[in-house]
Design a protein around this motif. Structure first.
Motif, mmCIF file in Angstrom:
data_model
loop_
_atom_site.group_PDB
_atom_site.id
_atom_site.type_symbol
_atom_site.label_atom_id
_atom_site.label_comp_id
_atom_site.label_asym_id
_atom_site.label_seq_id
_atom_site.Cartn_x
_atom_site.Cartn_y
_atom_site.Cartn_z
ATOM 1 N N LEU A 149 0.817 -1.214 0.000
ATOM 2 C CA LEU A 149 0.000 0.000 0.000
ATOM 3 C C LEU A 149 0.849 1.261 0.000
ATOM 4 O O LEU A 149 0.426 2.287 -0.547
ATOM 5 N N ALA A 150 2.048 1.203 0.570
ATOM 6 C CA ALA A 150 2.951 2.357 0.492
ATOM 7 C C ALA A 150 3.295 2.670 -0.957
ATOM 8 O O ALA A 150 3.419 3.840 -1.331
ATOM 9 N N ALA A 151 3.422 1.637 -1.800
ATOM 10 C CA ALA A 151 3.709 1.856 -3.214
ATOM 11 C C ALA A 151 2.578 2.610 -3.911
ATOM 12 O O ALA A 151 2.787 3.236 -4.942
ATOM 13 N N LEU A 152 1.388 2.579 -3.313
ATOM 14 C CA LEU A 152 0.229 3.285 -3.861
ATOM 15 C C LEU A 152 -0.031 4.612 -3.151
ATOM 16 O O LEU A 152 -1.029 5.272 -3.420
ATOM 17 N N GLY A 153 0.840 4.973 -2.220
ATOM 18 C CA GLY A 153 0.690 6.241 -1.515
ATOM 19 C C GLY A 153 -0.169 6.189 -0.272
ATOM 20 O O GLY A 153 -0.453 7.226 0.329
ATOM 21 N N GLN A 186 -0.916 5.231 3.706
ATOM 22 C CA GLN A 186 -0.121 5.106 4.920
ATOM 23 C C GLN A 186 -0.964 4.453 6.010
ATOM 24 O O GLN A 186 -2.186 4.526 6.014
ATOM 25 N N ARG A 187 -0.237 3.796 6.910
ATOM 26 C CA ARG A 187 -0.920 3.115 8.006
ATOM 27 C C ARG A 187 -1.553 4.149 8.933
ATOM 28 O O ARG A 187 -0.950 5.168 9.251
ATOM 29 N N MET A 188 -2.764 3.859 9.365
ATOM 30 C CA MET A 188 -3.485 4.732 10.285
ATOM 31 C C MET A 188 -3.005 4.459 11.711
ATOM 32 O O MET A 188 -2.535 3.355 12.017
ATOM 33 N N PRO A 189 -3.127 5.445 12.600
ATOM 34 C CA PRO A 189 -2.764 5.199 13.994
ATOM 35 C C PRO A 189 -3.635 4.094 14.584
ATOM 36 O O PRO A 189 -4.809 3.964 14.242
ATOM 37 N N ASP A 190 -3.038 3.289 15.454
ATOM 38 C CA ASP A 190 -3.799 2.242 16.132
ATOM 39 C C ASP A 190 -4.839 2.880 17.042
ATOM 40 O O ASP A 190 -4.546 3.841 17.756
ATOM 41 N N GLU A 191 -6.059 2.344 16.978
ATOM 42 C CA GLU A 191 -7.137 2.806 17.843
ATOM 43 C C GLU A 191 -7.870 1.610 18.402
ATOM 44 O O GLU A 191 -8.021 0.601 17.727
ATOM 45 N N ASP A 192 -8.341 1.732 19.629
ATOM 46 C CA ASP A 192 -9.185 0.699 20.210
ATOM 47 C C ASP A 192 -10.622 1.191 20.089
ATOM 48 O O ASP A 192 -11.065 2.043 20.846
ATOM 49 N N ASP A 193 -11.335 0.655 19.102
ATOM 50 C CA ASP A 193 -12.719 1.075 18.895
ATOM 51 C C ASP A 193 -13.708 0.109 19.530
ATOM 52 O O ASP A 193 -14.903 0.156 19.273
ATOM 53 N N PRO A 223 -12.632 -6.084 17.388
ATOM 54 C CA PRO A 223 -11.424 -6.898 17.341
ATOM 55 C C PRO A 223 -10.244 -6.106 16.775
ATOM 56 O O PRO A 223 -10.423 -5.096 16.094
ATOM 57 N N ALA A 224 -9.054 -6.585 17.080
ATOM 58 C CA ALA A 224 -7.834 -5.911 16.624
ATOM 59 C C ALA A 224 -7.785 -5.859 15.105
ATOM 60 O O ALA A 224 -8.223 -6.773 14.411
ATOM 61 N N GLY A 225 -7.247 -4.741 14.595
ATOM 62 C CA GLY A 225 -7.106 -4.565 13.161
ATOM 63 C C GLY A 225 -6.087 -3.490 12.847
ATOM 64 O O GLY A 225 -5.626 -2.766 13.732
ATOM 65 N N VAL A 226 -5.732 -3.403 11.585
ATOM 66 C CA VAL A 226 -4.793 -2.397 11.091
ATOM 67 C C VAL A 226 -5.419 -1.779 9.850
ATOM 68 O O VAL A 226 -5.988 -2.489 9.017
ATOM 69 N N GLY A 227 -5.316 -0.435 9.735
ATOM 70 C CA GLY A 227 -5.915 0.249 8.600
ATOM 71 C C GLY A 227 -4.940 1.166 7.885
ATOM 72 O O GLY A 227 -3.927 1.592 8.453
ATOM 73 N N TRP A 228 -5.276 1.467 6.618
ATOM 74 C CA TRP A 228 -4.474 2.364 5.777
ATOM 75 C C TRP A 228 -5.409 3.340 5.073
ATOM 76 O O TRP A 228 -6.575 3.025 4.807
ATOM 77 N N GLN A 229 -4.872 4.525 4.755
ATOM 78 C CA GLN A 229 -5.620 5.518 3.997
ATOM 79 C C GLN A 229 -4.641 6.467 3.316
ATOM 80 O O GLN A 229 -3.445 6.481 3.630
ATOM 81 N N LEU A 230 -5.152 7.256 2.377
ATOM 82 C CA LEU A 230 -4.333 8.268 1.731
ATOM 83 C C LEU A 230 -4.085 9.407 2.714
ATOM 84 O O LEU A 230 -4.986 9.779 3.465
ATOM 85 N N PRO A 231 -2.894 9.977 2.731
ATOM 86 C CA PRO A 231 -2.598 11.072 3.646
ATOM 87 C C PRO A 231 -3.593 12.227 3.452
ATOM 88 O O PRO A 231 -3.905 12.613 2.326
ATOM 89 N N GLY A 232 -4.092 12.732 4.566
ATOM 90 C CA GLY A 232 -4.988 13.884 4.538
ATOM 91 C C GLY A 232 -6.408 13.574 4.122
ATOM 92 O O GLY A 232 -7.212 14.489 3.975
ATOM 93 N N GLN A 233 -6.734 12.314 3.893
ATOM 94 C CA GLN A 233 -8.088 11.946 3.505
ATOM 95 C C GLN A 233 -8.695 10.989 4.522
ATOM 96 O O GLN A 233 -8.038 10.029 4.940
ATOM 97 N N ARG A 234 -9.908 11.243 4.905
ATOM 98 C CA ARG A 234 -10.580 10.365 5.857
ATOM 99 C C ARG A 234 -10.976 9.043 5.195
ATOM 100 O O ARG A 234 -10.850 7.976 5.786
ATOM 101 N N LEU A 235 -11.493 9.133 3.978
ATOM 102 C CA LEU A 235 -11.981 7.967 3.257
ATOM 103 C C LEU A 235 -11.423 7.983 1.844
ATOM 104 O O LEU A 235 -11.131 9.055 1.323
ATOM 105 N N PRO A 236 -11.314 6.841 1.222
ATOM 106 C CA PRO A 236 -11.633 5.491 1.683
ATOM 107 C C PRO A 236 -10.538 4.926 2.588
ATOM 108 O O PRO A 236 -9.432 5.454 2.639
ATOM 109 N N GLN A 237 -10.908 3.858 3.276
ATOM 110 C CA GLN A 237 -9.976 3.179 4.173
ATOM 111 C C GLN A 237 -9.957 1.686 3.844
ATOM 112 O O GLN A 237 -10.949 1.132 3.373
#
Length: 130
Positions: free
Chosen positions: A23-27, A29-36, A39-53
């Motif tokens: 995903l870094a090759a596509l621009g 970046q990993r989102m900060p870890d959050e406890d929502d 279950p545990a997960g890891v997310g990515w998004q484009l810098p400065g954009q909320r969506l898509p994720q």
């Protein structure tokens, strides 16, 4: 357009390590870890954009994750070079080749895509148009 995509993970750390360079090759970046509370997960998004994720996550129902037969997640790349880089990163990170980068005229004259499977068998496509 989608809001977010979640793929179930059996080995969350291994899938996160796979998707980080792809995903870094596509621009993305990993989102900060959050406890929502889920279950545990890891997310990515484009810098400065909320969506898509995009997320990899342990399943909510507690059952083992499995790849969907006929399911594919396709990532839009900005260029053919990004398609090539993401596909190469996927194979270097343990992905399985499902189709090298190239023009796919059966889809469209300007469709340039590559296909692979992540370490848990999920099918991915990276594509650019034009």
């Amino acid at each position: 357009m989608f809001s977010h995509i979640i793929l179930g993970a059996r080995d969350l750390a291994a899938l996160a390590a796979f998707y980080d360079p792809v995903l870094a090759a596509l621009g993305l970046q990993r989102m900060p870890d959050e406890d929502d509370g889920g279950p545990a997960g890891v997310g990515w998004q484009l810098p400065g954009q909320r969506l898509p994720q995009f997320f990899v996550q342990l399943p909510f129902n507690g059952q083992p994750a499995s790849a969907g037969n006929g399911t594919q997640v396709s990532f839009l790349a900005a260029s053919r070079e990004q398609v090539d880089a993401a596909w190469a990163a996927a194979l270097a990170a343990g992905g399985v080749d499902e189709g090298a980068p190239g023009v796919r005229p059966r889809y469209a004259a300007d469709y340039y895509g590559a296909y692979c499977r992540d370490p848990e068998g999920n099918k991915l496509c990276v594509v650019c148009w034009g």
